[in-house]
Motif scaffolding. Structure first.
Motif, PDB file in Angstrom:
ATOM      1  N   ALA A  96       0.825  -1.210   0.000  1.00  0.00           N
ATOM      2  CA  ALA A  96       0.000   0.000   0.000  1.00  0.00           C
ATOM      3  C   ALA A  96       0.859   1.260   0.000  1.00  0.00           C
ATOM      4  O   ALA A  96       0.593   2.208  -0.750  1.00  0.00           O
ATOM      5  N   VAL A  97       1.881   1.266   0.819  1.00  0.00           N
ATOM      6  CA  VAL A  97       2.751   2.442   0.897  1.00  0.00           C
ATOM      7  C   VAL A  97       3.506   2.647  -0.418  1.00  0.00           C
ATOM      8  O   VAL A  97       3.644   3.767  -0.919  1.00  0.00           O
ATOM      9  N   ALA A  98       3.983   1.545  -1.009  1.00  0.00           N
ATOM     10  CA  ALA A  98       4.718   1.652  -2.273  1.00  0.00           C
ATOM     11  C   ALA A  98       3.823   2.174  -3.390  1.00  0.00           C
ATOM     12  O   ALA A  98       4.235   3.037  -4.189  1.00  0.00           O
TER      13      ALA A  98
ATOM     14  N   PRO B 126     -11.176   7.098  -4.405  1.00  0.00           N
ATOM     15  CA  PRO B 126     -11.229   6.191  -3.258  1.00  0.00           C
ATOM     16  C   PRO B 126     -11.514   4.747  -3.690  1.00  0.00           C
ATOM     17  O   PRO B 126     -12.182   4.504  -4.687  1.00  0.00           O
ATOM     18  N   GLY B 127     -10.954   3.814  -2.930  1.00  0.00           N
ATOM     19  CA  GLY B 127     -11.272   2.408  -3.158  1.00  0.00           C
ATOM     20  C   GLY B 127     -10.107   1.492  -3.464  1.00  0.00           C
ATOM     21  O   GLY B 127     -10.269   0.263  -3.433  1.00  0.00           O
ATOM     22  N   ALA B 128      -8.922   2.019  -3.764  1.00  0.00           N
ATOM     23  CA  ALA B 128      -7.785   1.146  -4.052  1.00  0.00           C
ATOM     24  C   ALA B 128      -7.279   0.496  -2.762  1.00  0.00           C
ATOM     25  O   ALA B 128      -7.169   1.152  -1.723  1.00  0.00           O
ATOM     26  N   LEU B 129      -6.967  -0.796  -2.847  1.00  0.00           N
ATOM     27  CA  LEU B 129      -6.532  -1.576  -1.697  1.00  0.00           C
ATOM     28  C   LEU B 129      -5.365  -2.480  -2.086  1.00  0.00           C
ATOM     29  O   LEU B 129      -5.261  -2.900  -3.237  1.00  0.00           O
TER      30      LEU B 129
ATOM     31  N   ALA C 130      -6.480  -6.611   4.062  1.00  0.00           N
ATOM     32  CA  ALA C 130      -6.450  -5.502   3.100  1.00  0.00           C
ATOM     33  C   ALA C 130      -5.896  -4.277   3.797  1.00  0.00           C
ATOM     34  O   ALA C 130      -6.143  -4.055   4.994  1.00  0.00           O
ATOM     35  N   THR C 131      -5.150  -3.465   3.048  1.00  0.00           N
ATOM     36  CA  THR C 131      -4.652  -2.186   3.541  1.00  0.00           C
ATOM     37  C   THR C 131      -5.060  -1.099   2.563  1.00  0.00           C
ATOM     38  O   THR C 131      -4.979  -1.288   1.341  1.00  0.00           O
ATOM     39  N   GLY C 132      -5.503   0.034   3.079  1.00  0.00           N
ATOM     40  CA  GLY C 132      -5.961   1.122   2.238  1.00  0.00           C
ATOM     41  C   GLY C 132      -4.840   1.779   1.456  1.00  0.00           C
ATOM     42  O   GLY C 132      -3.733   1.956   1.959  1.00  0.00           O
TER      43      GLY C 132
ATOM     44  N   GLY D 187     -11.138   6.014   1.393  1.00  0.00           N
ATOM     45  CA  GLY D 187     -12.526   5.662   1.144  1.00  0.00           C
ATOM     46  C   GLY D 187     -13.210   5.247   2.424  1.00  0.00           C
ATOM     47  O   GLY D 187     -12.647   5.343   3.524  1.00  0.00           O
ATOM     48  N   HIS D 188     -14.462   4.774   2.304  1.00  0.00           N
ATOM     49  CA  HIS D 188     -15.236   4.406   3.485  1.00  0.00           C
ATOM     50  C   HIS D 188     -14.660   3.188   4.191  1.00  0.00           C
ATOM     51  O   HIS D 188     -14.823   3.040   5.409  1.00  0.00           O
ATOM     52  N   LEU D 189     -14.014   2.301   3.462  1.00  0.00           N
ATOM     53  CA  LEU D 189     -13.534   1.061   4.051  1.00  0.00           C
ATOM     54  C   LEU D 189     -12.253   1.262   4.846  1.00  0.00           C
ATOM     55  O   LEU D 189     -12.170   0.897   6.024  1.00  0.00           O
ATOM     56  N   LEU D 190     -11.243   1.844   4.224  1.00  0.00           N
ATOM     57  CA  LEU D 190      -9.941   2.042   4.853  1.00  0.00           C
ATOM     58  C   LEU D 190      -9.323   3.351   4.362  1.00  0.00           C
ATOM     59  O   LEU D 190      -9.436   3.693   3.186  1.00  0.00           O
ATOM     60  N   GLY D 191      -8.659   4.055   5.258  1.00  0.00           N
ATOM     61  CA  GLY D 191      -8.001   5.299   4.878  1.00  0.00           C
ATOM     62  C   GLY D 191      -6.727   5.054   4.094  1.00  0.00           C
ATOM     63  O   GLY D 191      -6.195   3.942   4.050  1.00  0.00           O
ATOM     64  N   ARG D 192      -6.223   6.110   3.489  1.00  0.00           N
ATOM     65  CA  ARG D 192      -4.963   6.031   2.747  1.00  0.00           C
ATOM     66  C   ARG D 192      -3.784   6.164   3.707  1.00  0.00           C
ATOM     67  O   ARG D 192      -3.932   6.675   4.816  1.00  0.00           O
ATOM     68  N   PRO D 193      -2.593   5.721   3.298  1.00  0.00           N
ATOM     69  CA  PRO D 193      -1.417   5.910   4.144  1.00  0.00           C
ATOM     70  C   PRO D 193      -1.170   7.391   4.416  1.00  0.00           C
ATOM     71  O   PRO D 193      -1.392   8.243   3.559  1.00  0.00           O
ATOM     72  N   GLN D 194      -0.732   7.675   5.622  1.00  0.00           N
ATOM     73  CA  GLN D 194      -0.359   9.027   6.020  1.00  0.00           C
ATOM     74  C   GLN D 194       1.145   9.038   6.263  1.00  0.00           C
ATOM     75  O   GLN D 194       1.657   8.255   7.063  1.00  0.00           O
ATOM     76  N   ILE D 195       1.845   9.898   5.555  1.00  0.00           N
ATOM     77  CA  ILE D 195       3.301   9.941   5.634  1.00  0.00           C
ATOM     78  C   ILE D 195       3.725  11.344   6.043  1.00  0.00           C
ATOM     79  O   ILE D 195       3.369  12.329   5.400  1.00  0.00           O
TER      80      ILE D 195
END
Length: 326
Positions: free
Chosen positions: A30-32, A111-114, A282-284, A288-296
């Motif tokens: 997810a981070v990559a 939103p929605g990529a996992l 799964a990792t966001g 999106g509603h399911l999982l947030g995006r990485p915060q860096i």
């Protein structure tokens, strides 16, 4: 169903270790891929996720075999079917994987990529061979016994509504917005249900059915077989209902399925797609509603993951310090 090895029991300590590996695999993927969010380069995002996931899986205790990977159907970078990962010291296990589910969402910053993966005991994850696409129904536990893939959608809606104690007009249905689903969407709407039509996100749509907070009653339509097997791992763990049938989208795919001695008519139950204990992670990536995006921020990376195992849903927030991001 194709022949498979007998499953081997895995002890609780091994399961915890494999869960940690799976979480690290999706987190790093997810981070990559997050570095490619909004850059309109699906292949680069997918390649980054795949590379990171492969490196994380190399350290898995035991011997993992990719039973079903992502990539053959669209020539994308992939963890390929039959690829073996892990240290070799420890249990044998099966892997179903899509390092970047929703590549177009990532590329367009939608939103929605996992990053997604499922692990199962050796011999428990179904391999569809040359079948890249599958027709699916996914429902919550209360409706698990009410579905038949041979039913017309109107009958499916009526049966699911009855099982859930609702009217058809109260149902919310997830169907991907694809040309192949144009008639299906129209029939569901005419029957009175409301439809949510994301451009993709097969696994995310199925998870929305399993998580009551997301208020989706069922998923219908044709999606990828890797997504189908991963979905089955989550559905089976939580007692939901799922049926699937191979649904080739090209003549060449249909011919290859027949040549492999597989049926285009057979309907597979969830417990035939995943025949033993398995878990899903799964990792966001793009939020999106399911999982947030990485915060860096200043090298600190926070990612949000979901781990679904037997009768259990765990939300996990990872915080790491990544030297490469300084």
């Amino acid at each position: 169903m194709q022949s498979r090895n007998e499953s081997v029991q895995v002890n609780r300590g091994d399961i915890h270790a494999l869960e940690a590996v799976a979480l690290e695999a999706t987190r790093t993927a997810a981070v990559a891929s997050y570095a490619w969010v909004g850059r309109y380069d699906q292949d680069a995002a997918d390649a980054a996720a795949t590379k990171a996931m492969r490196e994380a899986l190399a350290g898995a205790p035991g011997r993992g075999t990719v039973v079903i990977g992502e990539g053959e159907k669209d020539d994308a970078p992939m963890l390929f079917n039959g690829e073996v990962v892990g240290t070799g010291a420890g249990p044998e296990f099966d892997i179903a994987v899509d390092p970047l589910e929703g590549t177009s969402f990532c590329a367009k910053d939608l939103p929605g990529a996992l990053a997604t993966i499922a692990f199962g005991q050796r011999g428990t994850l179904w391999s569809p061979g040359p079948g890249f696409y599958m027709d699916k129904i996914v429902v919550p536990p209360a409706a698990a016994g009410s579905i038949d893939l041979d039913d017309p959608p109107e009958q499916t809606l009526a049966n699911v509504a009855k099982a859930l104690g609702k009217q058809v007009g109260e149902l919310r249905v997830m169907i991907m917005d694809k040309p192949r689903h144009r008639d299906l969407i129209q029939r569901v709407v005419r029957a009175g249900a409301s439809v949510q039509t994301p451009a993709g996100g097969d696994v995310g749509g199925s998870l929305a059915v399993l998580l009551p907070s997301l208020d989706i009653d069922l998923l219908l339509g044709v999606g990828g077989t890797p997504e189908g097997v991963m979905t089955a791992a989550a559905v089976g763990a939580l007692g939901g209902g799922m049926l699937g049938r191979l649904a080739p989208q090209r003549d060449e795919e249909a011919d290859a399925i027949r040549a492999a001695g597989m049926s285009l008519e057979r309907i597979y139950r969830c417990d035939e797609l995943v025949t033993g204990d398995a878990f899903f992670v799964a990792t966001g990536v793009s939020g999106g509603h399911l999982l947030g995006r990485p915060q860096i921020h200043e090298g600190e990376v926070r990612a949000e993951s979901l781990l679904i195992s037997r009768n259990q849903i765990r939300r996990i927030s990872h915080t790491t310090f990544d030297e490469e991001l300084r």
